[in-house]
Design an enzyme around this catalytic site. Structure first.
Site, PDB file in Angstrom:
ATOM      1  N   ILE A   1    -103.171 -49.947  35.210  1.00  0.00           N
ATOM      2  CA  ILE A   1    -104.418 -49.207  35.025  1.00  0.00           C
ATOM      3  C   ILE A   1    -104.272 -48.011  34.103  1.00  0.00           C
ATOM      4  O   ILE A   1    -105.234 -47.272  33.894  1.00  0.00           O
ATOM      5  CB  ILE A   1    -104.988 -48.741  36.386  1.00  0.00           C
ATOM      6  CG1 ILE A   1    -103.944 -47.924  37.144  1.00  0.00           C
ATOM      7  CG2 ILE A   1    -105.446 -49.920  37.217  1.00  0.00           C
ATOM      8  CD1 ILE A   1    -104.422 -47.398  38.492  1.00  0.00           C
ATOM      9  N   GLY A   2    -103.121 -47.799  33.530  1.00  0.00           N
ATOM     10  CA  GLY A   2    -102.944 -46.688  32.613  1.00  0.00           C
ATOM     11  C   GLY A   2    -101.558 -46.719  32.010  1.00  0.00           C
ATOM     12  O   GLY A   2    -100.615 -47.246  32.605  1.00  0.00           O
TER      13      GLY A   2
ATOM     14  N   GLY B   1     -98.889 -44.250  29.307  1.00  0.00           N
ATOM     15  CA  GLY B   1     -98.679 -43.045  28.521  1.00  0.00           C
ATOM     16  C   GLY B   1     -97.285 -43.022  27.958  1.00  0.00           C
ATOM     17  O   GLY B   1     -96.527 -43.993  28.049  1.00  0.00           O
TER      18      GLY B   1
ATOM     19  N   MET C   1     -94.669 -41.283  28.865  1.00  0.00           N
ATOM     20  CA  MET C   1     -93.577 -41.197  29.830  1.00  0.00           C
ATOM     21  C   MET C   1     -93.544 -42.348  30.828  1.00  0.00           C
ATOM     22  O   MET C   1     -92.560 -42.524  31.523  1.00  0.00           O
ATOM     23  CB  MET C   1     -93.673 -39.869  30.591  1.00  0.00           C
ATOM     24  CG  MET C   1     -93.271 -38.666  29.772  1.00  0.00           C
ATOM     25  SD  MET C   1     -91.514 -38.643  29.389  1.00  0.00           S
ATOM     26  CE  MET C   1     -90.824 -38.319  31.018  1.00  0.00           C
TER      27      MET C   1
ATOM     28  N   VAL D   1     -98.947 -46.593  34.789  1.00  0.00           N
ATOM     29  CA  VAL D   1     -99.602 -46.429  36.083  1.00  0.00           C
ATOM     30  C   VAL D   1    -100.158 -47.779  36.526  1.00  0.00           C
ATOM     31  O   VAL D   1    -100.795 -48.482  35.746  1.00  0.00           O
ATOM     32  CB  VAL D   1    -100.746 -45.397  36.010  1.00  0.00           C
ATOM     33  CG1 VAL D   1    -101.323 -45.148  37.401  1.00  0.00           C
ATOM     34  CG2 VAL D   1    -100.246 -44.102  35.403  1.00  0.00           C
TER      35      VAL D   1
ATOM     36  N   LYS E   1     -97.169 -44.384  39.694  1.00  0.00           N
ATOM     37  CA  LYS E   1     -96.767 -43.990  38.343  1.00  0.00           C
ATOM     38  C   LYS E   1     -95.268 -44.237  38.210  1.00  0.00           C
ATOM     39  O   LYS E   1     -94.470 -43.700  38.973  1.00  0.00           O
ATOM     40  CB  LYS E   1     -97.091 -42.525  38.078  1.00  0.00           C
ATOM     41  CG  LYS E   1     -96.807 -42.112  36.633  1.00  0.00           C
ATOM     42  CD  LYS E   1     -97.342 -40.724  36.332  1.00  0.00           C
ATOM     43  CE  LYS E   1     -97.179 -40.380  34.862  1.00  0.00           C
ATOM     44  NZ  LYS E   1     -97.746 -39.058  34.533  1.00  0.00           N
TER      45      LYS E   1
ATOM     46  N   ASP F   1    -101.824 -27.198  33.094  1.00  0.00           N
ATOM     47  CA  ASP F   1    -102.482 -28.161  32.206  1.00  0.00           C
ATOM     48  C   ASP F   1    -103.863 -28.551  32.734  1.00  0.00           C
ATOM     49  O   ASP F   1    -104.233 -29.726  32.734  1.00  0.00           O
ATOM     50  CB  ASP F   1    -101.612 -29.405  32.039  1.00  0.00           C
ATOM     51  CG  ASP F   1    -102.044 -30.261  30.856  1.00  0.00           C
ATOM     52  OD1 ASP F   1    -102.583 -29.702  29.887  1.00  0.00           O
ATOM     53  OD2 ASP F   1    -101.837 -31.493  30.896  1.00  0.00           O
TER      54      ASP F   1
END
Length: 519
Positions: free
Chosen positions: A256-257, A259, A261, A264, A279, A374
């Site tokens: 579902i994701g 990035g 690093m 997910v 993650k 952040d």
């Protein structure tokens, strides 16, 4: 501000906006929660979708390879003037069909599995049929001319070409061993069957049947057997990989994701059937083992947070390959960033509700000495939970740090350019007031739909946070009472901001009479 500035995290070894390009690294932001688009799926559906995607990719490769071979052979035959009768029409028709298959596969990425399987048969059947037609035409011509030895050569060439097709199918096309056995077995048998029928129909060819023909038949059938065994091994290994995608008590379902690093996944507890998000931080993605260890330490700290406005972490651990993962609650809804993109600026009441919940969630973290560092719309999730909508969940405490000068200095500058506090940019010690500065940026963006500062580069954005006073008159008049609150949040010197999120919360709760910073 450009999309790049909104979606990146800056990690530098110190020096702020004056840092050299070698000291500054831009890495993609990695989300830890997603909206309601993801749906649960069992192993079979997950494996089926993976097979569909793989089959489409492999079919494009196989069809392209067959097409190139057919074009090359056509050029050679045309150069040697070897086209005879119907062969002149069959080859262009076959090439046209393969080209059509490639176009369909390229233009329709969502093509169904059933359609892919039909195209698969076209890719293997078209060249085989073309070869058989060539075999029949050439055999008739050479039989008429009395060149029976050449007939044997034609049949052998067709057999070798069929072996190439069978090998291509076995290597590129994913499937079960049963399907592979049927397709490759039939393909390997057809030249021999056609030769036997042709011999029975034309008695002149009886003398052309010798040991060489049986050798070719044995070769093609052996290649089909090898392709079947290979398909069975690969299919079993892929299945085992899908079944092995389990972390602790959680079974992965959907990605579902993704990035810089890690990745997910949506997951499900094997016993409780509770949905979750996992993650995975791959070991090769981190700079060194110390980076993974530090991330693990931060997750341990984040796991102690229990406020309902902070995403809950259930578990964490390491895989056998050294990858680090952690499990968190699965959220349904959308991020604040997605809400702003879809619906535009929020009303004063909507903004007030979000900021109040945000302050509530941060209060616990700040009380434990944690600073998020952040905060931005992409890291604020508006969840649907407990029958309520727009419940704020604070995401990505992965950049969080303890409010000590030593820790912050060792880690350098971390954050997103559009919402970094001046002291954060300078790389000096920070505390909860850095998050308060980010909240000021967030309020401004909620009410205007635009970032606080417009910038075309990272250094320009950082410089404006350090030196430029924001134009708060861009906040709509119907939300003018927020201007003073935002102005206090955005003071360049942290001692001039709200003392803590509790004071900020009071000001936002009664925004018609903003509360100034406590002494």
């Amino acid at each position: 501000m450009t999309a790049e500035l909104e979606e990146t995290v800056i990690v530098a070894d110190g020096g702020g906006p004056g840092a050299s390009r070698d000291d500054t690294h831009v890495v993609a932001r990695s989300r830890i929660a997603v909206g309601a688009a993801a749906t649960s799926g069992d192993l079979s559906s997950r494996f089926g979708e993976a097979t569909r995607q793989l089959l489409r990719q492999r079919l494009m490769i196989a069809a392209g390879a067959v097409l190139l071979i057919m074009i090359a052979v056509t050029v050679i035959m045309a150069t040697n003037d070897e086209f005879h009768g119907q062969g002149l029409m069959v080859r262009p028709l076959a090439i046209g069909l393969i080209v059509a298959v490639v176009v369909v596969l390229w233009r329709v990425p969502t093509i169904s599995m059933a359609a892919l399987r039909r195209l698969e048969l076209v890719v293997i059947a078209v060249p085989v049929i073309e070869l058989l037609i060539v075999q029949v035409i050439r055999t008739r011509i050479y039989a008429t001319q009395g060149e029976l030895q050449t007939v044997e050569t034609v049949r052998a060439a067709v057999g070798v070409a069929v072996c190439v097709l069978v090998a291509t199918y076995g290597m590129f096309i994913p499937g079960t061993w049963r399907r592979t056995a049927v397709v490759t077995g039939l393909t390997a048998s057809l030249p021999t069957i056609v030769a036997m029928i042709h011999t029975w129909v034309d008695p002149r060819l009886a003398d052309s049947v010798d040991a060489a023909q049986f050798a070719v038949s044995t070769l093609t059938l052996s290649m089909a057997a090898v392709a079947t065994v290979g398909a069975h091994v690969v299919h079993s290994m892929r299945r085992e990989v899908e079944e092995a995608r389990q972390y602790g008590q959680y079974r992965l379902t959907d990605e579902i994701g993704r990035g810089a690093m890690g990745v997910v996944y949506r997951a499900e507890h094997r016993l409780l059937k509770r949905p979750a998000a996992i993650k995975l931080i791959r070991s090769e993605s981190a700079a060194d083992e110390a980076a993974i260890a530090r991330f693990e330490h931060e997750v341990q700290i984040s796991a102690t947070l229990s406020h309902w406005n902070t995403v809950q972490i259930y578990d964490y651990g390491r895989t056998a390959t050294g990858d680090f993962y952690y499990v968190m609650e699965y959220l349904r809804g959308q991020s604040l960033q997605e809400r702003l993109v879809a619906s535009g600026p929020l009303t004063a009441m909507e903004t007030q509700s979000i900021v109040l919940q945000l302050c509530d969630g941060l209060q616990e973290a700040h009380a434990r000495g944690m600073v998020h560092r952040d905060l931005k719309p992409a890291n604020i999730f508006l969840a649907e939970t407990g029958g309520q909508t727009d419940v704020v969940k604070i995401l990505d405490f992965g950049l969080a740090t303890m409010a000590t000068g030593t820790d912050n200095a060792s880690r350098g500058i971390c954050g997103t350019p559009k919402s970094m506090a001046p002291e954060q940019i300078r790389g000096t010690a920070i505390d909860g007031r850095a998050d308060i500065y980010a909240i000021g940026c967030l309020i401004f963006e909620c009410l205007t739909g635009e970032p606080l500062f417009a910038a075309e580069s990272v250094s320009d954005a950082l410089n404006q946070h350090l030196c430029v006073e924001p134009a708060l008159d861009r906040i709509p008049s119907e939300a003018a009472e927020f201007r003073e609150i935002v102005a206090i949040c955005l003071r360049k010197h942290r001692d001039e901001r709200f003392h803590d999120v509790n004071v900020l919360r009071l000001a936002v709760a009664d925004r018609m009479q903003p509360v100034t910073r406590s002494s």
